[in-house]
Design a protein around this motif. Structure first.
Motif, PDB file in Angstrom:
ATOM      1  N   PHE A 130       0.807  -1.221   0.000  1.00 16.83           N
ATOM      2  CA  PHE A 130       0.000   0.000   0.000  1.00 16.83           C
ATOM      3  C   PHE A 130       0.841   1.273   0.000  1.00 16.83           C
ATOM      4  O   PHE A 130       0.303   2.357  -0.178  1.00 16.83           O
ATOM      5  N   PHE A 151      -3.611  -5.044  10.684  1.00 16.29           N
ATOM      6  CA  PHE A 151      -4.544  -4.260   9.873  1.00 16.29           C
ATOM      7  C   PHE A 151      -4.123  -2.794   9.873  1.00 16.29           C
ATOM      8  O   PHE A 151      -3.870  -2.223  10.935  1.00 16.29           O
ATOM      9  N   PRO A 152      -4.068  -2.165   8.691  1.00 18.15           N
ATOM     10  CA  PRO A 152      -3.734  -0.738   8.652  1.00 18.15           C
ATOM     11  C   PRO A 152      -4.737   0.057   9.474  1.00 18.15           C
ATOM     12  O   PRO A 152      -5.934  -0.234   9.463  1.00 18.15           O
ATOM     13  N   GLY A 153      -4.251   1.063  10.196  1.00 18.68           N
ATOM     14  CA  GLY A 153      -5.162   1.913  10.959  1.00 18.68           C
ATOM     15  C   GLY A 153      -5.514   1.382  12.332  1.00 18.68           C
ATOM     16  O   GLY A 153      -6.126   2.079  13.134  1.00 18.68           O
ATOM     17  N   PHE A 154      -5.144   0.133  12.640  1.00 17.77           N
ATOM     18  CA  PHE A 154      -5.488  -0.427  13.952  1.00 17.77           C
ATOM     19  C   PHE A 154      -4.322  -0.252  14.902  1.00 17.77           C
ATOM     20  O   PHE A 154      -3.187  -0.578  14.559  1.00 17.77           O
ATOM     21  N   THR A 155      -4.608   0.289  16.097  1.00 16.66           N
ATOM     22  CA  THR A 155      -3.576   0.416  17.120  1.00 16.66           C
ATOM     23  C   THR A 155      -4.134  -0.037  18.456  1.00 16.66           C
ATOM     24  O   THR A 155      -5.344   0.027  18.690  1.00 16.66           O
ATOM     25  N   ASN A 199      -6.835  -0.348   0.392  1.00 17.64           N
ATOM     26  CA  ASN A 199      -6.170   0.315   1.507  1.00 17.64           C
ATOM     27  C   ASN A 199      -7.176   1.149   2.295  1.00 17.64           C
ATOM     28  O   ASN A 199      -7.203   1.114   3.528  1.00 17.64           O
ATOM     29  N   LEU A 231      -9.512  -1.231   4.302  1.00 13.77           N
ATOM     30  CA  LEU A 231      -8.831  -1.843   5.455  1.00 13.77           C
ATOM     31  C   LEU A 231      -8.513  -0.811   6.536  1.00 13.77           C
ATOM     32  O   LEU A 231      -8.625  -1.096   7.730  1.00 13.77           O
ATOM     33  N   THR A 232      -8.136   0.399   6.111  1.00 14.87           N
ATOM     34  CA  THR A 232      -7.845   1.452   7.085  1.00 14.87           C
ATOM     35  C   THR A 232      -9.118   1.845   7.824  1.00 14.87           C
ATOM     36  O   THR A 232      -9.093   2.060   9.046  1.00 14.87           O
ATOM     37  N   GLY A 289      -9.781  -0.805  10.308  1.00 20.45           N
ATOM     38  CA  GLY A 289      -8.834  -0.689  11.416  1.00 20.45           C
ATOM     39  C   GLY A 289      -9.229   0.425  12.378  1.00 20.45           C
ATOM     40  O   GLY A 289      -9.203   0.252  13.598  1.00 20.45           O
TER      41      GLY A 289
END
Lengths: 240, 260
Positions: free
Chosen positions: A57, A174-178, B115, B118-119, B122
């Motif tokens: 990405f 997963f992108p964006g997951f923290t 992207n 998925l973002t 997330g």
């Protein structure tokens, strides 16, 4: 695997039966170590997969590097320094810039094929096991000092269950997951308390102290090392 | 067992429902499940609102953003540094950001929608795991358990955390605040922010009430004693925080004094 999945679920959500059975199990140390290695391996795999997803990405690092450089060279502070310093400044800046990207470029967009990322398949389980052993030994020492009853094998086996929250790190692929606010550390600390209380048959107050003391000791050791290190450096620099 | 039932029991302060939950062998799991459900519902609206605001601004060009920065900084001074010196660097930084965003991903332009999806997922899913949710539950739960045992409580840590998780149920009302904030961001609706703040205070008060009820049921104490336990727990947290801060300041001060 089903057994370890059930063990993970029961220990994660503080089912007392899981801690009770591990505290008397015959091969508690071996089961605990296996449990930790499985969790570590899953987290390592998730790290590689997460790096692969981000790799797809993100644009290539070289393109990001060149784009940033073009704009840095247009900034007034760069123009001023280049005018004053001439070719010498430009060359030094270029060398430093290239070095920075060589060292940190992989951290900005980690490649799933980089040795550091692939090594996490091994380093994460090993690191978790070493922390478990070190912490477990200290807990055993303090538990005995505070009147706890239990052997080292059972103690370590039960403390292994406190590694369960580490599996939450899988979600960060997963992108964006923290994961926020030290969640994994806090959750592990809570489970460590339950493990200490169960395995060493300590009352609640002493179990809290025994669970926290090794962490306090570690922080103290780090502080002392840092303090001594800076004192030595300051002395070498000629200051009293 | 219905995973939504504990949420309704908590919102309505139903002692019978909370006591049934307390007796469940997986009380902590059921509490966390309720928290996850609440967090995912609220998180969906928050992620959606963020996406709407982002989409409304996605057509902005670099020049439009630079123009906004120029207007916003019209009366700013930067000490001895010439104003244009700082603003030119900021403008170049904005252009840099737009150029980086325009670079083609390694997987090709077709990976951009994937992207984005998925973002979004997330951002949506992370809400229950953020600082104000699970970490706060664990931290406050530990201090509450210590205070409760000191003041005669009889419940276990698992019961305290399981029932304590339900204190996040009133956060569902926060969806209204999220919607109002989004409307205010997009349309500058007068009073929206004020109403959002009021809702936030209402949610906080309701959460405190639910948590006190959870303490009362977990440790089999009166509401008054539960309030005392909560007060002691919060005081303990503040005290530990202050001690750690002071130790940190003294330590860093000694390091700084050494290198000077």
């Amino acid at each position: 695997m089903k057994r370890y999945w059930q063990l993970w679920f029961n220990s994660m959500f503080m089912n007392q039966a899981a801690f009770d059975s591990m505290s008397v199990e015959r091969f508690a140390f071996a089961h605990g170590l296996t449990f930790i290695v499985i969790i570590g391996a899953l987290v390592g795999i998730a790290r590689v997969v997460g790096a692969a997803i981000r790799y797809l990405f993100e644009p290539p690092v070289d393109q990001i590097k060149n784009t940033v450089l073009v704009h840095l060279e247009n900034m007034p502070w760069y123009i001023q320094l280049a005018n004053n310093g001439g070719d010498s400044f430009v060359q030094q800046f270029s060398n430093g810039y290239d070095l920075w990207w060589r060292v940190f470029g992989d951290a900005i967009v980690p490649s799933p094929f980089s040795p550091l990322t692939l090594a996490s398949l091994l380093t994460i389980p090993v690191w978790l096991a070493l922390i478990w052993l070190g912490y477990g030994l200290l807990v055993h020492l303090f538990a005995r000092l505070f009147g706890g009853k239990g052997n080292l094998g059972h103690g370590l086996g039960t403390l292994a269950l406190a590694t369960a929250p580490q599996l939450l790190n899988v979600l960060t692929l997963f992108p964006g997951f923290t994961l926020g606010g030290g969640l994994v550390g806090l959750w592990s600390l809570v489970l460590n308390y339950v493990a200490v209380k169960t395995s060493y048959r300590l009352p609640a107050g002493r179990a809290v102290v025994v669970a926290i003391l090794p962490l306090g000791l570690l922080v103290l050791v780090i502080f002392i090392f840092l303090w001594v290190g800076i004192a030595v450096l300051a002395r070498m620099g000629g200051r009293p | 067992m219905n995973p939504f039932l504990p949420i309704f029991d908590a919102l309505a302060f139903r002692t019978e429902g909370l006591t049934n939950l307390k007796r469940s062998p997986l009380v902590f799991w059921r509490g966390v499940l309720a928290l996850l459900l609440i967090g995912l519902v609220v998180g969906f609206f928050r992620a959606g609102a963020d996406e709407i605001v982002r989409a409304s601004r996605s057509g902005q060009t670099a020049n439009q953003v630079i123009s906004q920065i120029d207007n916003g900084s019209a009366n700013m001074a930067f000490g001895e540094v010439p104003r244009e010196f700082v603003l030119d660097s900021i403008r170049e930084g904005v252009l840099m950001g737009f150029d980086i965003a325009a670079l083609t991903p390694r997987g090709g332009p077709s990976t951009r929608p994937l992207n984005a999806v998925l973002t979004f997922l997330g951002h949506w899913a992370r809400m229950p795991f953020e600082g104000g949710w699970l970490p706060s539950l664990l931290l406050l739960g530990m201090f509450t358990q210590v205070a409760a045992l000191a003041l005669g409580g009889r419940g276990s840590l698992a019961e305290m955390l399981g029932l304590g998780a339900l204190a996040l149920a009133p956060a569902l009302l926060g969806i209204v605040a999220i919607l109002l904030t989004t409307i205010d961001t997009l349309t500058n609706l007068p009073g929206a922010n004020g109403i959002g703040t009021l809702i936030g205070l209402l949610v906080l008060g309701w959460q405190a009430a639910v948590y006190t009820k959870a303490i009362s049921v977990t440790h089999d104490v009166t509401i008054l004693r539960a309030l005392a336990i909560l007060a002691v727990a919060l005081a303990l947290m503040v005290a530990v925080g202050i001690v750690l801060l002071l130790v940190g300041i003294i330590y860093i001060g000694s390091l700084v004094a050494m290198v000077r």
